[in-house]
Design an enzyme around this catalytic site. Structure first.
Site, PDB file in Angstrom:
ATOM      1  N   LYS A 172     -13.588  -2.374  -1.955  1.00  0.00           N
ATOM      2  CA  LYS A 172     -12.550  -2.407  -0.924  1.00  0.00           C
ATOM      3  C   LYS A 172     -12.234  -0.961  -0.544  1.00  0.00           C
ATOM      4  CE  LYS A 172      -7.860  -4.266  -0.048  1.00  0.00           C
ATOM      5  NZ  LYS A 172      -6.733  -5.051  -0.618  1.00  0.00           N
ATOM      6  N   SER A 212      -5.039  -9.077   1.967  1.00  0.00           N
ATOM      7  CA  SER A 212      -5.545  -7.918   2.679  1.00  0.00           C
ATOM      8  C   SER A 212      -7.014  -7.595   2.371  1.00  0.00           C
ATOM      9  CB  SER A 212      -4.692  -6.696   2.331  1.00  0.00           C
ATOM     10  OG  SER A 212      -4.850  -6.335   0.969  1.00  0.00           O
ATOM     11  N   SER A 234      -3.381 -10.517  -2.261  1.00  0.00           N
ATOM     12  CA  SER A 234      -4.475  -9.952  -1.467  1.00  0.00           C
ATOM     13  C   SER A 234      -5.876 -10.167  -2.035  1.00  0.00           C
ATOM     14  CB  SER A 234      -4.258  -8.459  -1.243  1.00  0.00           C
ATOM     15  OG  SER A 234      -3.252  -8.273  -0.283  1.00  0.00           O
TER      16      SER A 234
END
Lengths: 485, 477
Positions: free
Chosen positions: A76, A151, A175
């Site tokens: 990420k 997210s 997330s």
């Protein structure tokens, strides 16, 4: 190759069925071919990946390889990667090349995993749909009109579309779990403190926790074992002894006590999702578990509490993005104040600004007690609810999200409705507990995730409970059309 | 109307740790800009602070030394404001749970009385970096070497009644932190500085007047002058019908005035909240005990001991214990020579004046305690005279060698050999028959002439007492 588990890939690499360079190239090709429609990557680091793969091949040949050596992965874009752009999904850091590696990055590098690239995400991890990214929305591989959740939407979509065997994520209010649920993969958020936060760009420090996406729990267990552990660079990382999370995957669930909070099945929960979750619970009964109805009476307070604490912390955490030392700086500032105002106004997107303003307000003189202190009190109550529940049960189960993936744009201009989609996940962060999302029966062709919440540092059991379900079902093996074959 | 002054000081003492409060960067002073700033000090995205335990020990030591409460738990908080030399956009400080609670210390007033001053609290915090406005035309440079350096902010109660008391208190803390070895006390380098809260009120009034805060004063002289000027300003203002506003002011020693920096209305709302990156600091009884065991002898106790043990005057003992380095230096020499009074004279006299002139501290003295010891031994064993000893000291200071080497090389040994001195005297008498005759006929004053000639001929090495004795017997024979 892209449908194999990590254990299978590792075995093939050792057996010489293909090299890490070939395997890595295979995933790079898939990214090249498919990511145009998904937008799950912000940066693809092909050269780095292939160089690391060549190193891995040398290790495999020399017999010094570990269980993950040579298996590619992606981070990420919230994890700092030395020499590689680390944007956190924001224009603010669009020009930021990190001068150092996050501890998680260092660890997976040391484990011999080539890095394919950096995945898309909601800006500074603020969002539940991956629509707040400066780099554009990520599309759900199950239906590209829909969001993958957020997210960590890019990380989830990449694994669901078989563009990477595993990806890292971070979970501040859901997330990891929510995008895992919406994309039909497995995602674990460990206990707060289990995985070092050093180098993981802070959103809300007391809630942020790094974790991993994979297609199944066994793969998660393998990678999480390599990611975890005390880090002297993170004062909040736990000194709890590190364990091999794969070691208890095969334990029987006979006699397992599953708590099911009635508050997780109330108004707002999609009927189809509810039915799928209940079917999964039936499956657990068949595996020998016992279902116990429990109460988490303060569940409804999780959203207001979270939306004071997280913005308060982020309002300070993001102050360093001031245009002075790195990141976006406005053109031709007339003075210092002008530079601050314009650099930050231009660099941050609207959701980030909204949360900074909410947080700044909540910490202001005269409001601090009414908001921040009150929210911390509520947080303690939420935690006490869980502690009490775990006196009677081994794990807690319920839905991850109230619905399946929603349409791109559907909630974008309605922040409150967006916030409500995290209703089942926020409390876990406030309490600091570990939780995992496991795919169960889809609804109308869209994935649904079962949330399993564990007691503190009980990830081994969580993974065991998820793995046993996956031994008995094959929801986790389903792949979105066009990405599986 | 009669006025009364109320002063409270906030002293910032830089703790002498090797590394910064929350990062491993060096705290050494004077390096090239930004060479002592790592990713943590630069507040790169994703970095985290890790508390320096040595700073905690030093703060606890200060707490124990002023008899203060050192609570079980203290908490770091973020103080939010934007400034280029504050990379995080917040300072990590302590707010409602400081590491040191209420304590006190006594100061000596000019009339010889002592006065107890309350210390409200002391807390740990990071220093900011430095903004360099002069070096770049139209731009500001930022040097982050100092950023993150540990400070102990020591806040007094408003117990100080005039500038002299404020200075006495500040000196007392200055001496104490150096004795404890927790701060080098270097005011030029900014290791020790203070803010003074000053207000006035009509004598007898209970309610405090509105205060002004004088920021960043880095010398005792400026503290005294700044406070006096500010008190004068406030009284003049009120007597002219005005009111004092709560504000931050700057003392400008060049213009000899204080002037407003920012008023309360312009003051930041710092939005303190507990730093979620750091756990509360737990101070265990074990830690308190182990720090207490390391606590050095405190200045007042040492002073009294010097008076008792070495029979020094109150004054000498006071001067010697004004710093740990000077008291340590003295004690080494006094014990090694067994000559406490002589040692005190040398340390407070010749050595102190050389150090002063060279702007050096005792710890950096060019004459070591061992060298001074051997010098004093050569005085007491009558090898050299006191006046010769000063020349030898000067030579040691200049790096020409040790005592005995210098005495040897320069031939400075006292001539005590009666025969040798007699021979010189005989030569002088022979060479000056006129003066000899005049002396013999009653011009006693000429005795001095003969002493001078003899000493000159011996290059100052003849033992003066012996010269006197022998001259008397020869001239008067």
């Amino acid at each position: 190759m892209h449908n194999k588990s990590l254990t299978e890939l590792a075995a093939d690499l050792r057996a010489g069925a293909y090299t890490s360079v070939e395997l890595t190239q295979h995933f790079l090709d898939r990214i090249e071919k498919h990511d145009g429609s998904l937008n799950s990557f912000i940066t693809v680091t092909a050269d780095i990946a292939l160089a690391q793969a060549a190193e891995a091949d040398a290790q495999i040949a020399a017999g010094t390889a570990g269980p993950l050596t040579g298996i590619p992965m992606a981070h990420k874009d919230i994890f700092c990667t030395d020499g590689v752009k680390t944007s956190c999904g924001s224009k603010m850091l669009d020009n930021f090349i990190s001068p150092y590696d996050a501890t998680v990055v260092e660890k997976l590098k040391a484990a011999g995993m080539p890095m394919l690239g950096k995945t898309n995400m909601d800006e500074f991890a603020m969002g539940s749909s991956n629509e707040t990214s400066f780099y554009g929305a990520v599309k759900n591989p199950w239906d590209t009109d829909r969001v993958p959740g957020g997210s960590s939407g890019g990380s989830a979509a990449a694994v669901a579309a078989r563009l990477a065997p595993i990806t890292t994520g971070s979970d501040t209010g859901g997330s990891i779990r929510q995008p895992a649920s919406l994309t039909g993969i497995t995602g674990i958020k460990p206990t707060y403190g289990r995985v070092s936060r050093f180098g993981m760009i802070a959103y809300a420090s007391s809630l942020d926790q790094g974790g991993v996406f994979a297609r199944d729990a066994a793969d998660c267990a393998l990678v999480l074992s390599a990611m975890s552990g005390f880090d002297e660079k993170d004062s909040t990382s736990s000194e709890e002894e590190n364990v091999d999370f794969t070691s208890s995957l095969d334990k029987s669930l006979d006699g397992l006590r599953i708590g099911v909070p009635k508050e997780y099945f109330g108004e707002g929960l999609d009927e189809g999702v509810s039915t799928s979750i209940k079917a999964a619970l039936e499956q657990y009964k068949a595996l020998g578990a016992e279902i116990v109805e429990i109460e988490l009476p303060n569940t409804g307070l999780a959203i207001p509490s979270y939306y004071v604490i997280a913005p308060a912390e982020c309002s300070a955490n993001l102050s360093r993005m001031d245009g002075v030392r790195y990141g976006h700086r406005c053109e031709n500032p007339v003075d210092l104040e002008d530079m601050y105002k314009r650099s930050r106004s231009e660099g941050f997107g609207s959701e980030v600004k909204r949360r900074i303003m909410v947080g700044t307000y909540a910490l202001s003189a005269g409001y601090y007690d009414a908001y921040y202190i009150k929210a911390q009190k509520v947080r303690r109550k939420i935690k006490e609810d869980f502690v009490k529940a775990f006196e009677n049960v081994d794990v807690i189960m319920g839905p991850v999200a109230p619905t399946t993936a929603f349409k791109v744009g559907e909630k974008k201009d309605d922040p409150v409705s967006m916030y409500l989609s995290d209703i089942y996940t926020l409390a876990v962060n406030l309490a600091g507990l570990p939780a995992i999302s496991v795919p169960v029966e889809p609804v109308a062709g869209l994935p649904v995730g079962l949330q399993i919440i564990g007691n503190y540092f009980d990830e081994s059991r969580l993974l065991n409970v998820a793995h046993q379900f996956q031994q008995a079902t094959d929801w986790h093996k389903q792949s979105p059309e066009g990405f599986g074959g | 109307m009669e006025w009364e002054t109320v002063i409270g000081l906030e002293i910032h003492a830089q703790l002498s740790t090797k590394s910064k409060l929350f990062s491993g960067s060096s705290t050494a002073y004077g390096s090239e800009p930004n060479t002592q700033a790592n990713v943590v000090d630069l507040a790169m995205p994703g970095v985290l602070p890790v508390l320096n335990t040595d700073a905690v020990r030093k703060a606890v030591m200060f707490g124990l030394a002023i008899d203060a409460e050192v609570p079980d738990i203290s908490v770091f908080a973020r103080k939010n404001y934007f400034y280029p030399d504050l990379p995080q956009g917040y300072q990590i400080s302590q707010f409602d749970k400081p590491i040191v609670g209420l304590g006190h210390l006594d100061i000596e007033l000019e009339n010889g009385e002592t006065k107890r001053i309350g210390v409200t609290r002391a807390h740990l915090e990071q220093d900011a970096g430095k903004s360099l406005h002069e070096d770049f035309a139209g731009q500001t440079g930022v040097d982050l070497n100092r950023s993150g350096t540990p400070l102990l902010e020591i806040v007094s109660e408003p117990d100080l009644s005039n500038a002299k008391e404020a200075v006495a208190y500040m000196r007392k803390i200055h001496t104490l932190v150096q004795f404890l070895g927790i701060c080098d006390g270097n005011m030029q380098e900014g290791s020790f500085r203070c803010d003074a809260n000053v207000s006035v009120r009509p004598k007898g009034q209970a309610k405090l007047g509105t205060r002004a805060e004088l920021k960043n004063i880095n010398s005792f002289k400026f503290v005294e002058r700044g406070i006096n000027i500010e008190v004068e300003r406030q009284i003049d203002l009120i007597e002219a019908g005005g009111t004092v506003v709560q504000e931050t002011r700057l003392f400008d020693p060049d213009k000899d005035e204080t002037r407003s920096m920012r008023s309360k209305e312009e003051a930041n709302d710092y939005r303190y909240f507990p730093d979620p990156d750091l756990l509360p600091v737990a101070i265990t009884q074990e830690l308190r005990d182990s720090v207490r065991a390391e606590l050095p002898e405190l200045p007042e106790i040492k002073k009294q001991r010097f008076i008792d043990q070495f029979e020094l005057s109150e004054f000498d003992a006071g001067v010697l214990t004004s710093s740990r380095a000077s008291s340590d230096y003295f004690e080494i020499v006094a014990l090694a020579t067994g000559e406490a009074k002589l040692s005190a004279n040398w340390v407070n006299g010749e050595l102190a004046s050389h150090l002063n002139k060279a702007e050096l501290d005792f710890a950096d003295s060019k004459v070591t305690p061992e060298q001074l010891t051997s010098l004093i031994k050569r005085i007491t064993d009558n090898t050299i005279s006191g006046s010769t000893a000063k020349a030898v000291f000067e030579a040691i200071w200049n790096g020409e060698g040790d005592t005995d080497q210098i005495i040897e090389a320069k031939g400075l040994k006292k001539i005590t050999d009666t025969g040798a001195i007699e021979a010189i005297i005989d030569g002088i008498i022979e060479a000056n028959p006129g003066q000899y005759e005049q002396y013999r006929s009653g011009k006693d004053k000429l005795f001095g002439f003969f002493v001078g000639q003899t000493m000159k001929a011996s290059k100052g090495q003849a033992d003066p007492a012996e010269v006197n004795r022998l001259l008397k017997s020869k001239l008067d024979a």
